[in-house]
Design a protein around this motif. Structure first.
Motif, mmCIF file in Angstrom:
data_model
loop_
_atom_site.group_PDB
_atom_site.id
_atom_site.type_symbol
_atom_site.label_atom_id
_atom_site.label_comp_id
_atom_site.label_asym_id
_atom_site.label_seq_id
_atom_site.Cartn_x
_atom_site.Cartn_y
_atom_site.Cartn_z
ATOM 1 N N ILE A 110 0.857 -1.184 0.000
ATOM 2 C CA ILE A 110 0.000 0.000 0.000
ATOM 3 C C ILE A 110 0.893 1.234 0.000
ATOM 4 O O ILE A 110 1.828 1.331 0.781
ATOM 5 C CB ILE A 110 -0.930 0.026 1.227
ATOM 6 C CG1 ILE A 110 -1.870 -1.184 1.212
ATOM 7 C CG2 ILE A 110 -1.738 1.323 1.278
ATOM 8 C CD1 ILE A 110 -2.711 -1.335 2.471
ATOM 9 N N VAL A 111 0.584 2.170 -0.895
ATOM 10 C CA VAL A 111 1.374 3.388 -0.994
ATOM 11 C C VAL A 111 0.487 4.596 -0.756
ATOM 12 O O VAL A 111 -0.593 4.722 -1.353
ATOM 13 C CB VAL A 111 2.055 3.519 -2.373
ATOM 14 C CG1 VAL A 111 3.062 4.668 -2.355
ATOM 15 C CG2 VAL A 111 2.749 2.223 -2.757
ATOM 16 N N GLY A 112 0.928 5.469 0.132
ATOM 17 C CA GLY A 112 0.201 6.700 0.418
ATOM 18 C C GLY A 112 1.105 7.891 0.211
ATOM 19 O O GLY A 112 2.086 7.830 -0.531
ATOM 20 N N ALA A 113 0.786 8.997 0.863
ATOM 21 C CA ALA A 113 1.623 10.192 0.731
ATOM 22 C C ALA A 113 1.640 10.972 2.024
ATOM 23 O O ALA A 113 0.625 11.088 2.720
ATOM 24 C CB ALA A 113 1.137 11.084 -0.406
ATOM 25 N N TYR A 114 2.786 11.505 2.334
ATOM 26 C CA TYR A 114 2.982 12.312 3.534
ATOM 27 C C TYR A 114 2.075 13.543 3.520
ATOM 28 O O TYR A 114 1.838 14.146 2.482
ATOM 29 C CB TYR A 114 4.437 12.764 3.608
ATOM 30 C CG TYR A 114 4.723 13.790 4.680
ATOM 31 C CD1 TYR A 114 5.062 13.393 5.957
ATOM 32 C CD2 TYR A 114 4.647 15.144 4.397
ATOM 33 C CE1 TYR A 114 5.320 14.323 6.940
ATOM 34 C CE2 TYR A 114 4.917 16.092 5.365
ATOM 35 C CZ TYR A 114 5.246 15.674 6.637
ATOM 36 O OH TYR A 114 5.493 16.610 7.609
ATOM 37 N N ALA A 122 -3.587 2.721 10.210
ATOM 38 C CA ALA A 122 -4.896 2.177 9.856
ATOM 39 C C ALA A 122 -4.821 1.250 8.657
ATOM 40 O O ALA A 122 -5.731 0.436 8.424
ATOM 41 C CB ALA A 122 -5.877 3.319 9.561
ATOM 42 N N PHE A 123 -3.738 1.330 7.892
ATOM 43 C CA PHE A 123 -3.612 0.533 6.675
ATOM 44 C C PHE A 123 -2.542 -0.549 6.786
ATOM 45 O O PHE A 123 -2.542 -1.496 6.008
ATOM 46 C CB PHE A 123 -3.286 1.452 5.499
ATOM 47 C CG PHE A 123 -4.295 2.544 5.312
ATOM 48 C CD1 PHE A 123 -5.471 2.315 4.622
ATOM 49 C CD2 PHE A 123 -4.091 3.799 5.873
ATOM 50 C CE1 PHE A 123 -6.413 3.312 4.470
ATOM 51 C CE2 PHE A 123 -5.029 4.804 5.723
ATOM 52 C CZ PHE A 123 -6.202 4.564 5.029
ATOM 53 N N ALA A 124 -1.649 -0.413 7.759
ATOM 54 C CA ALA A 124 -0.557 -1.369 7.917
ATOM 55 C C ALA A 124 -1.067 -2.774 8.220
ATOM 56 O O ALA A 124 -0.369 -3.762 7.963
ATOM 57 C CB ALA A 124 0.386 -0.907 9.024
ATOM 58 N N ARG A 125 -2.274 -2.898 8.743
ATOM 59 C CA ARG A 125 -2.812 -4.226 9.050
ATOM 60 C C ARG A 125 -3.206 -4.997 7.795
ATOM 61 O O ARG A 125 -3.379 -6.217 7.825
ATOM 62 C CB ARG A 125 -4.024 -4.114 9.982
ATOM 63 C CG ARG A 125 -5.173 -3.288 9.445
ATOM 64 C CD ARG A 125 -6.170 -2.983 10.548
ATOM 65 N NE ARG A 125 -7.193 -2.029 10.159
ATOM 66 C CZ ARG A 125 -8.443 -2.349 9.863
ATOM 67 N NH1 ARG A 125 -8.813 -3.618 9.898
ATOM 68 N NH2 ARG A 125 -9.311 -1.428 9.530
ATOM 69 N N PHE A 130 4.007 2.197 2.434
ATOM 70 C CA PHE A 130 5.079 3.155 2.142
ATOM 71 C C PHE A 130 4.439 4.517 1.965
ATOM 72 O O PHE A 130 3.455 4.657 1.236
ATOM 73 C CB PHE A 130 5.827 2.763 0.869
ATOM 74 C CG PHE A 130 6.913 3.741 0.494
ATOM 75 C CD1 PHE A 130 8.157 3.701 1.110
ATOM 76 C CD2 PHE A 130 6.686 4.705 -0.482
ATOM 77 C CE1 PHE A 130 9.160 4.592 0.762
ATOM 78 C CE2 PHE A 130 7.687 5.606 -0.836
ATOM 79 C CZ PHE A 130 8.923 5.558 -0.209
ATOM 80 N N ASN A 131 4.989 5.497 2.647
ATOM 81 C CA ASN A 131 4.440 6.840 2.578
ATOM 82 C C ASN A 131 5.383 7.740 1.789
ATOM 83 O O ASN A 131 6.548 7.880 2.153
ATOM 84 C CB ASN A 131 4.256 7.399 4.001
ATOM 85 C CG ASN A 131 2.951 8.130 4.158
ATOM 86 O OD1 ASN A 131 2.061 8.032 3.317
ATOM 87 N ND2 ASN A 131 2.821 8.875 5.231
ATOM 88 N N VAL A 132 4.906 8.329 0.720
ATOM 89 C CA VAL A 132 5.720 9.224 -0.096
ATOM 90 C C VAL A 132 5.931 10.537 0.662
ATOM 91 O O VAL A 132 4.972 11.287 0.869
ATOM 92 C CB VAL A 132 5.030 9.500 -1.447
ATOM 93 C CG1 VAL A 132 5.822 10.517 -2.254
ATOM 94 C CG2 VAL A 132 4.865 8.198 -2.226
ATOM 95 N N PRO A 133 7.150 10.838 1.094
ATOM 96 C CA PRO A 133 7.377 12.003 1.957
ATOM 97 C C PRO A 133 7.684 13.293 1.196
ATOM 98 O O PRO A 133 8.696 13.943 1.433
ATOM 99 C CB PRO A 133 8.568 11.554 2.811
ATOM 100 C CG PRO A 133 9.362 10.704 1.880
ATOM 101 C CD PRO A 133 8.363 10.015 0.978
ATOM 102 N N ASP A 147 14.716 11.314 -4.890
ATOM 103 C CA ASP A 147 15.081 10.453 -3.761
ATOM 104 C C ASP A 147 14.010 9.404 -3.482
ATOM 105 O O ASP A 147 14.320 8.222 -3.257
ATOM 106 C CB ASP A 147 15.306 11.303 -2.511
ATOM 107 C CG ASP A 147 16.530 12.204 -2.621
ATOM 108 O OD1 ASP A 147 17.380 11.944 -3.503
ATOM 109 O OD2 ASP A 147 16.627 13.169 -1.839
ATOM 110 N N VAL A 148 12.762 9.831 -3.497
ATOM 111 C CA VAL A 148 11.664 8.907 -3.204
ATOM 112 C C VAL A 148 11.489 7.897 -4.336
ATOM 113 O O VAL A 148 11.127 6.742 -4.102
ATOM 114 C CB VAL A 148 10.355 9.673 -2.958
ATOM 115 C CG1 VAL A 148 9.191 8.707 -2.738
ATOM 116 C CG2 VAL A 148 10.498 10.562 -1.734
ATOM 117 N N THR A 149 11.748 8.322 -5.561
ATOM 118 C CA THR A 149 11.688 7.389 -6.688
ATOM 119 C C THR A 149 12.683 6.259 -6.480
ATOM 120 O O THR A 149 12.377 5.076 -6.704
ATOM 121 C CB THR A 149 11.995 8.120 -8.011
ATOM 122 O OG1 THR A 149 10.935 9.054 -8.274
ATOM 123 C CG2 THR A 149 12.088 7.138 -9.171
#
Length: 303
Positions: A110-114, A122-125, A130-133, A147-149
């Motif tokens: 699952i990929v989200g964003a900072y 809530a999603f780690a379960r 991975f959170n795009v910072p 860097d995030v790429t």
């Protein structure tokens, strides 16, 4: 509509046959303008869910088709490229993804964003996350995108693809810079318009400013910006850019466009009177490298 939470930092299968270098670069260039997803060059997690548009853009940029993305219609309206596969499942609102559906989909990653206001726990379960910072203040958006790429490429088993994407983006911007003509001689301001009385203008701290800098273009807007690199104010304040070129990002809601066209306030702006207003297709101002290359490519078309 664009997420209102982005007014501030706190608020807010897959593998495919290998292709030649020429085919890869051609696919990359086409993807900037939404012609299709980038070619997949390596295996990775087969089922990836994206909680918002920036993470979706990045995943698709690796040639991976996400199994689900929050607000797919919004992505197609506001991000456009790289194109979202038609079979992508809609996870619901970006601010409140459908957790029951997410559980049923059984994603591998699952990929989200900072800064988007979602609690990662809530999603780690459901799957590793991975959170795009982006826009966390540790560097310019373009540099952070690189860097995030790289980091996401490692997580997805796409290290070589990540480096290829970074190099191709830089090459695209460099090529655009060499081909600029008229735009190189005049300042410009980049805006989004959501109603007929207010405007959002992008400046210091934004991805779009980073691209302008790399192109050697001057931003006519030098005022203060928030943590996300934009400022919102009354449309009359655009008088400050004088007769500079005004570049407006689509989409503009049709009823708002009619009101703007009928507005005497708008009609009397120096840039409007001088006929220096250009509307370009959508670019996601809070995106990654694909958004950066797309923006540069679209500017090249109006130079």
């Amino acid at each position: 509509m664009v997420d209102k939470n982005r007014s501030g930092r706190r608020a807010g299968p897959y593998g495919a046959p290998r292709v030649t270098r020429r085919e890869c670069l051609g696919g990359l260039a086409a993807a900037w303008l939404g012609a299709g997803p980038l070619p997949a060059l390596a295996e990775g997690p087969a089922r990836i869910a994206c909680l918002e548009w920036t993470s979706a853009e990045m995943v698709i940029s690796f040639g991976i088709e996400p199994v689900a993305v929050a607000d797919t219609k919004g992505y197609r309206d506001w991000v456009v490229g790289p194109a979202l596969p038609t079979q992508t499942i809609d996870l619901g609102a970006r601010g409140e993804p459908n957790l029951e559906l997410l559980a049923e989909l059984k994603p591998d990653f699952i990929v989200g964003a900072y800064g988007y206001g979602l609690d990662e726990s809530a999603f780690a379960r459901f799957a590793p996350t991975f959170n795009v910072p982006f826009y966390d203040g540790t560097g310019t958006p373009y540099r952070q995108a690189e860097d995030v790429t790289r980091e996401l490429g490692l997580r997805l088993g796409r290290k070589a693809d990540a480096e290829r994407l970074i190099a191709q983006t830089a090459a695209t911007i460099a090529k655009v810079k060499r081909g600029l003509s008229g735009l190189a001689d005049e300042p410009l301001a980049v805006v989004s318009m959501f109603d007929d009385r207010h405007v959002r203008v992008y400046g210091k701290g934004s991805l779009l400013q980073d691209v302008l800098d790399r192109l050697g273009l001057v931003n006519a807007w030098t005022g203060e910006t928030n943590d996300w690199g934009f400022s919102s104010f009354g449309i009359e304040e655009l008088v400050a850019i004088g007769e500079a070129r005004l570049v407006s990002l689509d989409p503009i809601p049709p009823h708002i466009r009619i009101r703007i066209d009928q507005s005497s306030l708008w009609a009397n702006l120096p840039c409007v009177r001088a006929g220096k207003v250009t509307t370009i297709p959508p670019v996601w101002p809070f995106g990654g490298l694909a958004a950066a290359a797309r923006f540069a490519t679209l500017l090249a078309e109006i130079s």
